[in-house]
Design a protein around this motif. Structure first.
Motif, PDB file in Angstrom:
ATOM      1  N   CYS A 139      -6.012  -3.433   1.900  1.00  0.00           N
ATOM      2  CA  CYS A 139      -6.774  -2.934   0.743  1.00  0.00           C
ATOM      3  C   CYS A 139      -6.735  -1.418   0.617  1.00  0.00           C
ATOM      4  N   GLU A 158     -10.029  -8.621   3.801  1.00  0.00           N
ATOM      5  CA  GLU A 158      -9.571  -7.254   3.583  1.00  0.00           C
ATOM      6  C   GLU A 158      -9.206  -6.612   4.917  1.00  0.00           C
ATOM      7  N   VAL A 199      -1.870  -0.141  -3.878  1.00  0.00           N
ATOM      8  CA  VAL A 199      -3.052  -0.858  -3.405  1.00  0.00           C
ATOM      9  C   VAL A 199      -3.595  -1.764  -4.495  1.00  0.00           C
ATOM     10  N   LEU A 245     -13.410  -9.027  -3.320  1.00  0.00           N
ATOM     11  CA  LEU A 245     -12.299  -8.232  -2.774  1.00  0.00           C
ATOM     12  C   LEU A 245     -12.029  -7.021  -3.660  1.00  0.00           C
ATOM     13  N   SER A 284       0.793  -1.225   0.000  1.00  0.00           N
ATOM     14  CA  SER A 284       0.000   0.000   0.000  1.00  0.00           C
ATOM     15  C   SER A 284       0.832   1.284   0.000  1.00  0.00           C
ATOM     16  N   PRO A 317     -10.221  -2.749  -3.774  1.00  0.00           N
ATOM     17  CA  PRO A 317      -9.433  -1.711  -3.088  1.00  0.00           C
ATOM     18  C   PRO A 317     -10.345  -0.778  -2.298  1.00  0.00           C
ATOM     19  N   VAL A 372      -4.023  -5.851  -4.121  1.00  0.00           N
ATOM     20  CA  VAL A 372      -5.345  -6.461  -4.231  1.00  0.00           C
ATOM     21  C   VAL A 372      -5.391  -7.413  -5.428  1.00  0.00           C
TER      22      VAL A 372
END
Length: 236
Positions: free
Chosen positions: A64, A92, A72, A213, A9, A215, A76
């Motif tokens: 996430c 997440e 990110v 799933l 991230s 971001p 992901v």
């Protein structure tokens, strides 16, 4: 149970494997190499060096967001791909919450901050009594000045953690004598903290399919913001 956790991230990237009782292994890198180049080799090496394969993994966890839009997305996408391949559930995790878990043995206010550019940060506050961080607010985007003003209401120790910690410290240290930087060894996001949160979420049934799933962005990417601005200017 074995959880494979991923974090890309921000500039730092890491991956870890844990069970309910320990961190089995973790790789961490903090360079300017792109995550698309480093992440999957890290995951592969981690599995090899822990003598595991993807068939031994129970679930895949990922930070996430918030954070770097590109970072990110890479994390992901990697988590979704790994989960799809072996039909694994996904978990997440908020990057800001995982940062707070780096300091769960501390006492005071944990101020997780990710650099959002333009004198803004992604932030969440947590109260910690030396056992477990307790969330005080939702993940949000705000200016460093706004955050500094809010933190004036806290008389106790305030610990800044995240890639925006030094930015905030330099802006706040003269105004807030109770603010301090987290130690450099635990200042940046770590997949081991992501994995620890993920174990709790897995046990409480907080899982998603790979398709679900997504971001977690707190604001539009720069390109979309600029496009929106141009469209508004044309209307004027």
């Amino acid at each position: 149970m074995k959880i494979l956790a991923i974090d890309t991230s921000a500039t730092a990237a890491s991956t870890a494997i844990c069970d309910e009782n320990k961190i089995i292994g973790e790789f961490f890198i903090n360079t300017k190499l792109t995550h698309s180049r480093t992440l999957m080799p890290m995951v592969e090496s981690l599995l090899v060096n822990t003598n595991l394969t993807t068939t031994d993994i129970t679930a895949v966890a990922v930070n996430c967001g918030p954070g770097s839009f590109t970072g990110v997305r890479i994390g992901v996408a990697a988590a979704k791909g790994l989960a799809f391949a072996d039909d694994l559930p996904c978990i997440e995790v908020s990057t800001l919450e995982s940062l707070a878990y780096n300091l769960q043995s501390a006492n005071g206010i944990i101020c997780s901050v990710m650099d959002a550019r333009c004198s803004q940060v992604y932030n969440a506050l947590f109260k910690c009594d030396g056992i477990k961080p307790e969330r005080l607010c939702k993940d949000r985007a705000l200016s460093v000045a706004e955050l500094s003003e809010e933190l004036k209401s806290y008389d106790e120790r305030i610990i800044l953690v995240g890639d925006g910690a030094e930015l905030c410290y330099n802006a706040m240290k003269e105004l807030l004598p109770n603010v301090e930087l987290a130690p450099i060894s635990i200042r940046f996001q770590r997949a081991s903290s992501t994995a620890e949160i993920a174990v709790q979420k897995f046990n409480s049934g907080e899982v998603l399919s790979a398709a679900e799933l997504m971001p977690m962005y707190l604001r539009l990417p720069q390109a979309e913001r600029e496009l929106k601005k141009k469209m508004e200017e044309k209307k004027c």
